[in-house]
Design a protein around this motif. Structure first.
Motif, PDB file in Angstrom:
ATOM      1  N   ALA A  38       0.879  -1.064   0.068  1.00 19.14           N
ATOM      2  CA  ALA A  38       0.053  -0.023   0.052  1.00 19.14           C
ATOM      3  C   ALA A  38       0.794   1.323   0.021  1.00 19.14           C
ATOM      4  CB  ALA A  38      -1.091  -0.107   1.271  1.00 19.14           C
ATOM      5  N   ARG A  39       1.998   1.411   0.763  1.00 14.38           N
ATOM      6  CA  ARG A  39       2.756   2.301   0.764  1.00 14.38           C
ATOM      7  C   ARG A  39       3.397   2.622  -0.324  1.00 14.38           C
ATOM      8  NH1 ARG A  39       7.921   3.551   0.927  1.00 14.38           N
ATOM      9  NH2 ARG A  39       8.670   1.522   0.774  1.00 14.38           N
ATOM     10  N   ILE A  40       3.777   1.563  -1.284  1.00 16.75           N
ATOM     11  CA  ILE A  40       4.816   1.886  -2.639  1.00 16.75           C
ATOM     12  C   ILE A  40       3.473   2.168  -3.674  1.00 16.75           C
ATOM     13  CG2 ILE A  40       5.538   0.412  -4.465  1.00 16.75           C
ATOM     14  CD1 ILE A  40       6.966  -1.331  -2.229  1.00 16.75           C
ATOM     15  N   GLU A  41       2.437   1.747  -3.378  1.00 17.74           N
ATOM     16  CA  GLU A  41       1.138   2.218  -4.306  1.00 17.74           C
ATOM     17  C   GLU A  41       1.084   3.626  -4.027  1.00 17.74           C
ATOM     18  OE1 GLU A  41      -1.327   2.047  -7.562  1.00 17.74           O
ATOM     19  OE2 GLU A  41       0.187   0.485  -6.934  1.00 17.74           O
ATOM     20  N   ALA A  42       1.149   4.098  -3.000  1.00 15.47           N
ATOM     21  CA  ALA A  42       0.763   5.582  -2.803  1.00 15.47           C
ATOM     22  C   ALA A  42       1.997   6.250  -3.080  1.00 15.47           C
ATOM     23  CB  ALA A  42       0.384   5.775  -1.348  1.00 15.47           C
TER      24      ALA A  42
END
Length: 50
Positions: A38-42
């Protein structure tokens, strides 16, 4: 191969290097793995600009 087994996400390599006796495996806690995805996608810094 990436697979979830209960609370664990496992990366494994089905192809053995010539000198290996078993596939390489890495395991991660599924909750932390999901949070990192989720962090990478954001954070789009890694995506090609174009």
């Amino acid at each position: 191969m990436v697979q979830r087994i209960g609370d664990i996400v496992m990366w494994s390599d089905r192809e053995l290097p010539a000198d290996a006796t078993r596939p390489l495996e890495f395991t991660f806690e599924a909750e932390q793995y999901g949070a990192e995805l989720a962090r990478i996608e954001a954070d789009p810094w890694w995506r090609p600009q174009g």
